[in-house]
Design a protein around this motif. Structure first.
Motif, PDB file in Angstrom:
ATOM      1  N   TYR A  99       0.882  -1.159   0.000  1.00  0.00           N
ATOM      2  CA  TYR A  99       0.000   0.000   0.000  1.00  0.00           C
ATOM      3  C   TYR A  99       0.921   1.210   0.000  1.00  0.00           C
ATOM      4  O   TYR A  99       1.686   1.423   0.939  1.00  0.00           O
ATOM      5  N   VAL A 100       0.874   1.996  -1.072  1.00  0.00           N
ATOM      6  CA  VAL A 100       1.810   3.098  -1.291  1.00  0.00           C
ATOM      7  C   VAL A 100       1.046   4.421  -1.293  1.00  0.00           C
ATOM      8  O   VAL A 100       0.074   4.571  -2.040  1.00  0.00           O
ATOM      9  N   ILE A 101       1.481   5.349  -0.463  1.00  0.00           N
ATOM     10  CA  ILE A 101       0.953   6.710  -0.477  1.00  0.00           C
ATOM     11  C   ILE A 101       2.145   7.626  -0.721  1.00  0.00           C
ATOM     12  O   ILE A 101       3.045   7.713   0.123  1.00  0.00           O
ATOM     13  N   PRO A 102       2.204   8.274  -1.891  1.00  0.00           N
ATOM     14  CA  PRO A 102       3.327   9.165  -2.181  1.00  0.00           C
ATOM     15  C   PRO A 102       3.502  10.214  -1.078  1.00  0.00           C
ATOM     16  O   PRO A 102       2.534  10.764  -0.572  1.00  0.00           O
ATOM     17  N   GLY A 103       4.761  10.423  -0.677  1.00  0.00           N
ATOM     18  CA  GLY A 103       5.077  11.384   0.371  1.00  0.00           C
ATOM     19  C   GLY A 103       5.021  10.798   1.767  1.00  0.00           C
ATOM     20  O   GLY A 103       5.315  11.486   2.733  1.00  0.00           O
ATOM     21  N   GLN A 104       4.631   9.532   1.875  1.00  0.00           N
ATOM     22  CA  GLN A 104       4.550   8.881   3.180  1.00  0.00           C
ATOM     23  C   GLN A 104       5.268   7.538   3.113  1.00  0.00           C
ATOM     24  O   GLN A 104       5.984   7.257   2.172  1.00  0.00           O
ATOM     25  N   GLY A 105       5.034   6.699   4.091  1.00  0.00           N
ATOM     26  CA  GLY A 105       5.664   5.383   4.131  1.00  0.00           C
ATOM     27  C   GLY A 105       4.893   4.374   3.313  1.00  0.00           C
ATOM     28  O   GLY A 105       3.895   4.684   2.683  1.00  0.00           O
ATOM     29  N   THR A 106       5.368   3.148   3.342  1.00  0.00           N
ATOM     30  CA  THR A 106       4.771   2.049   2.597  1.00  0.00           C
ATOM     31  C   THR A 106       4.390   0.941   3.567  1.00  0.00           C
ATOM     32  O   THR A 106       5.129   0.649   4.499  1.00  0.00           O
ATOM     33  N   GLN A 107       3.244   0.304   3.348  1.00  0.00           N
ATOM     34  CA  GLN A 107       2.796  -0.820   4.163  1.00  0.00           C
ATOM     35  C   GLN A 107       2.795  -2.071   3.293  1.00  0.00           C
ATOM     36  O   GLN A 107       2.242  -2.059   2.202  1.00  0.00           O
TER      37      GLN A 107
END
Length: 155
Positions: free
Chosen positions: A19-27
């Motif tokens: 699960y990728v949110i640009p500007g944040q971390g990855t799960q």
């Protein structure tokens, strides 16, 4: 939150999903734990993500917990988070992407977890995908064929 993924494979492959949110971390969504990093057979596969796996929380404080009265309204539990919605500022409120990486090489859960999770991503979508893909490639063994695809996911 993404609880299950439906993945269609033309041939057997090792899979990692994030699960990728640009500007944040990855799960990491799949494998959900260290036992799930086996090749998936060709065809349509439905896999349970990390969020679908039940988690138990152990109280290591060994203190006796006594029920107390709350001075807050009934809609707000003691933690201060409204029952009706998520916390403000939660990383899952923003639109993100499911990035699925398929490879012929083996993918180690521990290595993926160590290399990919916890790295803050660039704020631009293409750069975020490139960063995650490069991190996953650095965690694989060998130089076999691979592919990655990102699909928008809005909670």
């Amino acid at each position: 939150l993404p609880m299950h993924l439906r993945i269609q494979l033309p041939q057997s492959a090792q899979i990692a999903a994030f699960y990728v949110i640009p500007g944040q971390g990855t799960q990491m969504l799949w494998p959900a734990d260290s036992t799930g990093s086996k090749p998936l057979p060709p065809g349509v596969q439905e896999v349970a993500t990390w969020f679908a796996t039940p988690r138990t929380v152990n109280d290591s404080s060994r203190l006796l917990r006594r029920p107390g009265r709350s001075t807050q309204s009934p809609d707000v539990p003691p933690q201060g988070v409204p029952v009706s919605g998520q916390r403000q500022g939660s990383r899952f409120e923003e639109p993100g992407f499911i990035l699925v990486y398929a490879a012929q090489d083996s993918l180690s859960y521990k290595t993926l977890n160590d290399h990919v999770i916890g790295v803050t991503l660039p704020g631009y979508t293409d750069e975020a995908f490139n960063t995650v893909t490069k991190l996953v490639r650095s965690a694989t063994t060998g130089n076999g064929a691979w592919t990655a695809v990102a699909v928008p996911f809005k909670p």
